[in-house]
Structure formats: structure tokens, C-alpha cells
Scaffold this motif. Structure first.
Motif, PDB file in Angstrom:
ATOM      1  N   UNK A   6      21.534  18.474 -75.890  1.00 28.41           N
ATOM      2  CA  UNK A   6      21.585  19.843 -76.390  1.00 28.41           C
ATOM      3  C   UNK A   6      20.200  20.365 -76.782  1.00 28.41           C
ATOM      4  N   UNK A   7      19.351  19.460 -77.259  1.00 29.26           N
ATOM      5  CA  UNK A   7      18.038  19.894 -77.755  1.00 29.26           C
ATOM      6  C   UNK A   7      17.229  20.611 -76.678  1.00 29.26           C
ATOM      7  N   UNK A   8      17.355  20.131 -75.441  1.00 25.98           N
ATOM      8  CA  UNK A   8      16.551  20.694 -74.347  1.00 25.98           C
ATOM      9  C   UNK A   8      16.907  22.149 -74.059  1.00 25.98           C
ATOM     10  N   UNK A   9      18.155  22.546 -74.363  1.00 19.04           N
ATOM     11  CA  UNK A   9      18.607  23.895 -74.038  1.00 19.04           C
ATOM     12  C   UNK A   9      18.584  24.842 -75.230  1.00 19.04           C
ATOM     13  N   UNK A  10      18.587  24.300 -76.419  1.00 20.52           N
ATOM     14  CA  UNK A  10      18.729  25.113 -77.622  1.00 20.52           C
ATOM     15  C   UNK A  10      17.632  26.173 -77.736  1.00 20.52           C
ATOM     16  N   UNK A  11      18.071  27.432 -77.901  1.00 19.01           N
ATOM     17  CA  UNK A  11      17.136  28.539 -78.116  1.00 19.01           C
ATOM     18  C   UNK A  11      16.567  29.143 -76.846  1.00 19.01           C
ATOM     19  N   UNK A  12      16.847  28.565 -75.680  1.00 22.57           N
ATOM     20  CA  UNK A  12      16.303  29.097 -74.429  1.00 22.57           C
ATOM     21  C   UNK A  12      17.196  30.206 -73.882  1.00 22.57           C
ATOM     22  N   UNK A  13      16.583  31.132 -73.157  1.00 26.43           N
ATOM     23  CA  UNK A  13      17.302  32.243 -72.543  1.00 26.43           C
ATOM     24  C   UNK A  13      17.411  31.979 -71.037  1.00 26.43           C
ATOM     25  N   UNK A  14      18.639  32.130 -70.498  1.00 28.11           N
ATOM     26  CA  UNK A  14      18.883  31.704 -69.128  1.00 28.11           C
ATOM     27  C   UNK A  14      19.567  32.749 -68.263  1.00 28.11           C
ATOM     28  N   UNK A  15      19.314  32.608 -66.959  1.00 25.26           N
ATOM     29  CA  UNK A  15      20.187  33.120 -65.912  1.00 25.26           C
ATOM     30  C   UNK A  15      20.933  31.886 -65.414  1.00 25.26           C
ATOM     31  N   UNK A  16      22.239  31.851 -65.646  1.00 25.44           N
ATOM     32  CA  UNK A  16      23.048  30.695 -65.252  1.00 25.44           C
ATOM     33  C   UNK A  16      23.818  31.013 -63.981  1.00 25.44           C
ATOM     34  N   UNK A  17      23.822  30.066 -63.039  1.00 23.34           N
ATOM     35  CA  UNK A  17      24.588  30.260 -61.806  1.00 23.34           C
ATOM     36  C   UNK A  17      25.333  28.968 -61.470  1.00 23.34           C
ATOM     37  N   UNK A  18      26.499  29.132 -60.838  1.00 23.72           N
ATOM     38  CA  UNK A  18      27.312  27.960 -60.522  1.00 23.72           C
ATOM     39  C   UNK A  18      28.276  28.260 -59.397  1.00 23.72           C
ATOM     40  N   UNK A  19      28.436  27.285 -58.500  1.00 24.92           N
ATOM     41  CA  UNK A  19      29.439  27.350 -57.449  1.00 24.92           C
ATOM     42  C   UNK A  19      30.426  26.214 -57.642  1.00 24.92           C
TER      43      UNK A  19
END
Length: 341
Positions: free
Chosen positions: A224-237
Motif C-alpha cells: 500500500x505504501x507505494x501507492x498512497x497519496x499518488x494520483x492515477x489514471x487507472x486502466x484495466x481489461x
């Protein structure tokens, strides 16, 4: 909704379900008969099947990985059997996680191959023999194939998504069920309710009334630490991309933009360029699932992959002893099968 399936499959039954009910009845009859009459070859090793009642993703692959890791802790040598969605090998093929492409073996086998040998083939018995004879496996985990198995299954663990359940409860083409629940429960050894939600409660009660043990589990991000506070464009198939988006949020990531694609989608250069350009323009990072990343290994530029965050997830059972119990019960069923000849 499941990307492979029409949206009405996951909604309250309406006129479309009624119109398709004759076809659903025929499909259900054929599917039930096929499961009852299938000639299942007996393999010289325990076989644990991870399946589901419906079309669409329920989280089987992370469960299969968790059980393989448990088998290794019990000093077994597991191997996976997979059909390989979209795979192109005519003969049984053992996946090379470093060199094989998802176009040739499928995305899920590439993930499984990071944990144990994987034989990709629609001919499960031939794949099983390959794993036993050439790779020394002594415990086989079949990823899917519950309804169409042509080998004897010693333990069938059926995974049900707590958020989506069995959709409208109708059989294909009127709904997502691969056969009637009553027909599938005959071959079910245990039911695993995956995640949070109440949509699966009715089928869970039905399984409990049939005397099947009910287990519960959920997925958690590996880091979780690696993602916390980051802003993303998330995509998934994947089958249910909303689940992935929610998991990123639960891990502390801020989803500014989301892009769902069809399940098992192979991305074109124009799509990847659009994703990269949009993320750059908005000052966002790119994030996707491990399954999507597996498909992108041989289809995206090194620059794209270097900028991509991948959400790795683990299956966490509500009771710690459940994976060991499932492995033991599979072994016990196999021993009983051997004694009976």
C-alpha cells in the motif's frame, strides 16, 4: 458489469431474460447433462479445481496462487492446469514466464507460472501427464474447467464474488450461469465467498443447505505504501474493472481518471499512446492490474512499462487454516480414490 457479458446479466431479470428463457432452458439441460455424463480420466495425482458458477471474473487466479503457495509449505510440488484464454498451442505446453507471450499462452497462465509450472492445453489429462512426468509435480491445481473437466477432480472449490454473486440467476444466454446451480452444487466440494457484499448470500445459503462448507476470503494490495497519496489514471481489461479501481482507492491511491476495457483485452499502439498522453497531460501516473501487465510485457514499449505501476494483490482467507484444510481434504479424497482403484 462483466466485460464479457451483457449488462442485463447483472441486473434484475427483465424482458430480455424472458425472451431468452427458451434458449437458457436448452443450454441448462445440455450443460447439466454434460456435467453428469462426462467421462473423467483419473490422474495419478491429487487434483484441486478452482472454478466458478458464472461467466466472468471472480478472483480465481489469486486463490489458485494462494493454494499453490500453501501446497509448497506442505512440501508438495504443485503444478497448474490451464486452458489459457486465447492461447494458440495445439499440444500441451509448459509456460515460460520470461519468454512466452500472453497472445500464445493467455494472461492468467503467465501469472501462475511465477509460482509453479503451468501446462496450457484444452486437453487437461495430457497437460496433467506432462506436469507429472516431466516436471515432477505431485499436486495439480486446475484453474477453471469446473464445468468442462475431462479429468477426475478430487476437490472442487467454487469461488463466488460477494459483490456480483450469480447475477440475475439465469443460465446462458439469459444470464451468466454456466449451468443450473443445483446441477453445479452436485460437483462442488466447498464454496469460497470472495470479498465484501451481499449479492452472493442467496447462493451461499443454498450451498450451505446442500451441506457444502462455506469459506470467506478477500484480496489485499501487496504494497500500500507505494501507492498512497499518488494520483492515477487507472486502466484495466478484466471481468470486473470496478473492483480493481476500488482496490487502488483502498490502497490510498487517488483515481482521477479510469479506463475500463474488455476482459483479456490486447492493447493497440494507439490505445497505449492515448493512455500515456492523457496521463502526461493531467500529471497522473498510470496503473493497471497484474493480468493487464502480463499482456503488456510483449506489446508495450519499454518506456511505457517503465512508467507503469502494477497493482499486485494477495488472497487473504478469513480463517488462516482454510488453505491447509483444503489441501488436506484434496489429499484425503485422492487417497480414497486410490484405495477404490
Amino acid at each position: 458489469m462483466a466485460s464479457e457479458a451483457p449488462p442485463f446479466w447483472w441486473e434484475k431479470p427483465d424482458w430480455r431474460v424472458l425472451a431468452l428463457s427458451p434458449l437458457s432452458a436448452v443450454y441448462a439441460l445440455a450443460a447439466g447433462r454434460g456435467m453428469r455424463r462426462a467421462r473423467r480420466e483419473k490422474i495419478e495425482a491429487p487434483v484441486l479445481c478452482i472454478g466458478n458458477f458464472t461467466v466472468g471474473g471472480t478472483g480465481k487466479t489469486p486463490v489458485a496462487i494462494a493454494l499453490a503457495e500453501q501446497a509448497k509449505r506442505m512440501h508438495l510440488k504443485p503444478g497448474f492446469l490451464s486452458r489459457g484464454h486465447g492461447g494458440s498451442f495445439a499440444e500441451p505446453h509448459v509456460v515460460d514466464a520470461h519468454h512466452d507471450s500472453a497472445r500464445h499462452v493467455g494472461d492468467e497462465p503467465l501469472l501462475l507460472a511465477e509460482h509453479a509450472p503451468v501446462a496450457v492445453t484444452p486437453h487437461r489429462a495430457a497437460g496433467a501427464r506432462l506436469l507429472l512426468e516431466q516436471h515432477g509435480c505431485d499436486f495439480l491445481i486446475m484453474d477453471d474447467g469446473f464445468q468442462s473437466a475431462r479429468i477426475h477432480i478430487d476437490y472442487a472449490l467454487v469461488v463466488v464474488d460477494a459483490r456480483y454473486g450469480i447475477g440475475n440467476g439465469r443460465v446462458i444466454p439469459g444470464g451468466p450461469l454456466r449451468a443450473k446451480i443445483v446441477d453445479q452444487l452436485v460437483f462442488t466440494s466447498g464454496l469460497l465467498k470472495m470479498g465484501e457484499g451481499t449479492a452472493a448470500d442467496a447462493v451461499v445459503r443454498q450451498a450451505a443447505r446442500a451441506g457444502r462448507p462455506i469459506f470467506e476470503a478477500h484480496t489485499e494490495p501487496s504494497s500500500k505504501k507505494r501507492l498512497s497519496g499518488k494520483r492515477f489514471l487507472a486502466f484495466a481489461g478484466i471481468g470486473h474493472p470496478e473492483k480493481f479501481f476500488d482496490t487502488v482507492r483502498e490502497a490510498g491511491g487517488e483515481l482521477v481518471l479510469t479506463r475500463p476495457f474488455p476482459d483479456h483485452h490486447f492493447y493497440g499502439e494507439d490505445e497505449l499512446a492515448e493512455l500515456a498522453a492523457t496521463a502526461h497531460a493531467e500529471g497522473l501516473g498510470l496503473i493497471t492490474t497484474a493480468k493487464d501487465a502480463a499482456r503488456l510485457r510483449h506489446g508495450a514499449s519499454r518506456d511505457f512499462l517503465d512508467k507503469l505501476d502494477v497493482l499486485e494483490i494477495d488472497t487473504v482467507f478469513e480463517l488462516d487454516n482454510v488453505p491447509e484444510r483444503i489441501i488436506h481434504e484434496t489429499l484425503d479424497a485422492w487417497r480414497q480414490r486410490k484405495l477404490k482403484g
